[in-house]
Design a protein around this motif. Structure first.
Motif, PDB file in Angstrom:
ATOM      1  N   SER A 174      -5.757   6.320  -1.693  1.00 14.19           N
ATOM      2  CA  SER A 174      -4.718   5.339  -1.334  1.00 14.19           C
ATOM      3  C   SER A 174      -4.028   5.676  -0.016  1.00 14.19           C
ATOM      4  O   SER A 174      -3.509   4.782   0.648  1.00 14.19           O
ATOM      5  CB  SER A 174      -3.681   5.224  -2.446  1.00 14.19           C
ATOM      6  OG  SER A 174      -2.827   6.346  -2.456  1.00 14.19           O
ATOM      7  N   THR A 184       2.366   1.687  -3.472  1.00 16.82           N
ATOM      8  CA  THR A 184       1.316   2.133  -4.394  1.00 16.82           C
ATOM      9  C   THR A 184       1.069   3.630  -4.228  1.00 16.82           C
ATOM     10  O   THR A 184       0.932   4.361  -5.212  1.00 16.82           O
ATOM     11  CB  THR A 184       0.017   1.347  -4.138  1.00 16.82           C
ATOM     12  OG1 THR A 184       0.285  -0.046  -4.298  1.00 16.82           O
ATOM     13  CG2 THR A 184      -1.080   1.770  -5.095  1.00 16.82           C
ATOM     14  N   ALA A 220       0.824  -1.210   0.000  1.00 16.06           N
ATOM     15  CA  ALA A 220       0.000   0.000   0.000  1.00 16.06           C
ATOM     16  C   ALA A 220       0.857   1.258   0.000  1.00 16.06           C
ATOM     17  O   ALA A 220       0.539   2.242  -0.687  1.00 16.06           O
ATOM     18  CB  ALA A 220      -0.932  -0.011   1.212  1.00 16.06           C
TER      19      ALA A 220
END
Length: 116
Positions: free
Chosen positions: A103, A70, A67
């Motif tokens: 995100s 990303t 994560a």
């Protein structure tokens, strides 16, 4: 000649002095990763099975690192979009900015994310 060993292909090219016997090693198999949480982990009693506890912790860390990476990639895309679009970035970069903001919600080591 060729010699196959456990999914690798070793190719012999030269046997002269000072020359390398093996030129290339090519992987012929497929790498598979188990990216699922352990099935035998019990969240009610996490220390019951120490192996499952460690596997669960590694799973959580791996998911958080994915994560984070990303989010870094999306942040680079936002910066690039801002640079390329100039004064029009308010309109033309909305989608990328929304992806980035989504995100990073709840991202961090002290925060549990419901989707991880």
């Amino acid at each position: 000649g060729e010699l196959c060993k456990e999914g690798f292909l070793f190719c012999r090219v030269a046997e002269g002095e000072g020359e390398s016997d093996w030129a290339a090693m090519v992987f012929k198999g497929e790498v598979k990763f188990d990216d699922a949480p352990p099935e035998d982990f019990d969240p009610q009693d996490p220390h019951k099975d120490p192996i499952a506890f460690l596997e669960q912790r590694e799973y959580i860390v791996r998911q958080k690192l994915v994560a984070i990476e990303t989010a870094k990639i999306l942040r680079e895309r936002v910066a690039r979009c801002y640079f390329l679009e100039g004064v029009n970035h308010y309109q033309n970069c909305k989608k990328v900015v929304r992806q980035y903001l989504d995100s990073i919600k709840g991202l961090g080591w002290g925060v549990e994310r419901p989707d991880i």
